[in-house]
Design an enzyme around this catalytic site. Structure first.
Site, PDB file in Angstrom:
ATOM      1  CG  ASN A  97     -38.744  -7.104 -38.730  1.00 32.06           C
ATOM      2  OD1 ASN A  97     -38.179  -8.008 -39.174  1.00 32.06           O
ATOM      3  ND2 ASN A  97     -40.016  -7.411 -37.975  1.00 32.06           N
ATOM      4  CD1 TRP A  98     -36.473  -5.492 -44.920  1.00 24.39           C
ATOM      5  CD2 TRP A  98     -35.540  -6.753 -46.211  1.00 24.39           C
ATOM      6  NE1 TRP A  98     -35.627  -4.721 -45.663  1.00 24.39           N
ATOM      7  CE2 TRP A  98     -35.178  -5.425 -46.433  1.00 24.39           C
ATOM      8  CE3 TRP A  98     -35.036  -7.811 -47.003  1.00 24.39           C
ATOM      9  CZ2 TRP A  98     -34.170  -5.162 -47.392  1.00 24.39           C
ATOM     10  CZ3 TRP A  98     -34.203  -7.490 -48.017  1.00 24.39           C
ATOM     11  CH2 TRP A  98     -33.817  -6.191 -48.272  1.00 24.39           C
ATOM     12  CE  LYS A  99     -43.371  -7.402 -39.511  1.00 25.20           C
ATOM     13  NZ  LYS A  99     -44.499  -7.301 -39.154  1.00 25.20           N
ATOM     14  CG  HIS A 106     -41.422  -8.713 -34.349  1.00 25.00           C
ATOM     15  ND1 HIS A 106     -42.504  -9.197 -34.690  1.00 25.00           N
ATOM     16  CD2 HIS A 106     -41.344  -7.611 -34.561  1.00 25.00           C
ATOM     17  CE1 HIS A 106     -43.124  -8.475 -35.334  1.00 25.00           C
ATOM     18  NE2 HIS A 106     -42.365  -7.529 -35.386  1.00 25.00           N
ATOM     19  CD  GLU A 153     -44.761 -10.471 -37.401  1.00 23.63           C
ATOM     20  OE1 GLU A 153     -45.552  -9.567 -37.900  1.00 23.63           O
ATOM     21  OE2 GLU A 153     -43.846 -10.685 -37.692  1.00 23.63           O
ATOM     22  CD  GLU A 167     -42.345  -4.525 -32.963  1.00 27.50           C
ATOM     23  OE1 GLU A 167     -41.996  -4.313 -34.072  1.00 27.50           O
ATOM     24  OE2 GLU A 167     -42.462  -5.730 -32.281  1.00 27.50           O
ATOM     25  N   GLY A 212     -48.930  -4.729 -38.468  1.00 26.62           N
ATOM     26  CA  GLY A 212     -49.436  -5.360 -39.427  1.00 26.62           C
ATOM     27  C   GLY A 212     -50.926  -5.328 -39.700  1.00 26.62           C
ATOM     28  CB  SER A 236     -48.552   0.235 -38.637  1.00 26.67           C
ATOM     29  OG  SER A 236     -48.949  -1.111 -38.506  1.00 26.67           O
ATOM     30  N   GLY A 272     -42.101  -2.410 -40.800  1.00 28.46           N
ATOM     31  CA  GLY A 272     -42.349  -3.453 -41.237  1.00 28.46           C
ATOM     32  C   GLY A 272     -42.602  -3.551 -42.539  1.00 28.46           C
ATOM     33  N   GLY A 273     -43.810  -3.239 -43.209  1.00 26.51           N
ATOM     34  CA  GLY A 273     -44.305  -3.500 -44.505  1.00 26.51           C
ATOM     35  C   GLY A 273     -43.656  -2.077 -45.375  1.00 26.51           C
TER      36      GLY A 273
END
Length: 255
Positions: free
Chosen positions: A13-15, A98, A100, A170, A176, A216, A237-238
Site C-alpha cells: 500500500n504505497w499511500k 483503510h 487512514e 490492521e 505507521g 507495520s 506500508g512503508g
C-alpha cells in the site's frame, strides 16, 4: 499461512507516495526480485500512478491495485474515481476501509460496504481493512469492534462474492507507528475474523478467505508473523516503498 486452503497475498500500500516516473522506477526494481514468488504480489498505488504501474508490471507476476474507489458508477462526485475507471485501466485489486480513510476522510462501515459491493460488481477484488484503535484494545473490546466491522462491511456480500474478498487486519495503533502486534496477537485476531466469517457464511467459505496482517509488517518480522496459521499475508506500508524490503517479505510468504 495455510496455502492448502487459501492464497497467500503480499500487497504493497504505497499511500500518497511516488510520482508516475518514480512508480515505474520502483516497480522496475521490485519485479525481478519477486519473479519467482509463491504468493500473489500486488502493488496498490495512487490513482495518478496506475497507468505507469500497469505498464511497468506488464508481463510480470505483479498485480496492480488502487487505494480506494467510489460506489457510484458515475455522477457528481468531484474528486472520486469509479470502479469502471479502475477496471478499464487495468486494476485488479482495491484497498477499502483503510484506517487512514476512516480517520481522515470520514469513511464509515456503511460507505465501506457500498464501495465493497461496487468493487465486486465491477469484477475488482476488494482488500477490506478492519482493526481496532489503541483505546478500544485497552478497553478490551477488540473482538466486539472487529465483529461489528466484519458484519457491516460485508453486509449483503454473497458467499460466491466472498471468494474474491481479501480481509486485512490492521490494528490502528500499529499503522505507521513502528509498533507491531506480536505474532500471537495477530494470530488471535485473524483467527477471530475467520470464526466470524464462519458464523456469517460457513467454515469452508471462511477457510478459503485470505486474511492479511497490516500493522507495520516489515522484512524483520514477516517470517514470524507469516508462520501463524491464520495470517495469510500482509498489507505492507512503508516497507513496500523499498524494493529489497518488500522482496524480503514476499520471500517470507513464499516459504
Amino acid at each position: 499461512m495455510d496455502k492448502a486452503k487459501r492464497k497467500a497475498i503480499i500487497a504493497g500500500n504505497w499511500k500518497m507516495n511516488k510520482t508516475p516516473s518514480e512508480a515505474t522506477a520502483l516497480l522496475n526494481e521490485i519485479t525481478p526480485l519477486v519473479k519467482d514468488a509463491d504468493c500473489e504480489v500486488i502493488a496498490c498505488v495512487p490513482y495518478v500512478d496506475i497507468a505507469a504501474a500497469v505498464e511497468a508490471a506488464k508481463g510480470t507476476n505483479v498485480k496492480i491495485g488502487a487505494e480506494n474507489c467510489h460506489w457510484a458508477e458515475s455522477g457528481a462526485f468531484t474528486g472520486e474515481i469509479s470502479t469502471g475507471m479502475l477496471k478499464e485501466i487495468g486494476v485488479e485489486y482495491v484497498v477499502l476501509g483503510h484506517s487512514e480513510r476512516r480517520q481522515y476522510f470520514g469513511e464509515t462501515d456503511e460507505t465501506v460496504n457500498k464501495r465493497t459491493k461496487a468493487a465486486l460488481a465491477a469484477g475488482l477484488k476488494p482488500i477490506v481493512c478492519v482493526g481496532e484503535l489503541l483505546w478500544e484494545r485497552e478497553c478490551d473490546i477488540t473482538e466486539e469492534v472487529i465483529a461489528r466491522q466484519i458484519k457491516l462491511d460485508l453486509w449483503d456480500v454473497t458467499e460466491d462474492e466472498l471468494k474474491n474478498v481479501v480481509i486485512a487486519y490492521e490494528p490502528v495503533w500499529a499503522i505507521g507507528t513502528g509498533k507491531t502486534a506480536t505474532s500471537d496477537q495477530a494470530e488471535e485476531v485473524c483467527a477471530f475474523i475467520r470464526a466470524q466469517l464462519a458464523k456469517l457464511y460457513n467454515q469452508a467459505a471462511a477457510d478459503a478467505v485470505t486474511i492479511q496482517y497490516g500493522g507495520s509488517m516489515n522484512d524483520g518480522n514477516a517470517d514470524e508473523l507469516l508462520s501463524k496459521t491464520n495470517v495469510d499475508g500482509g498489507l505492507i506500508g512503508g516497507a513496500s516503498l523499498v524494493a529489497e524490503k518488500f522482496a524480503a517479505i514476499v520471500k517470507a510468504a513464499s516459504k
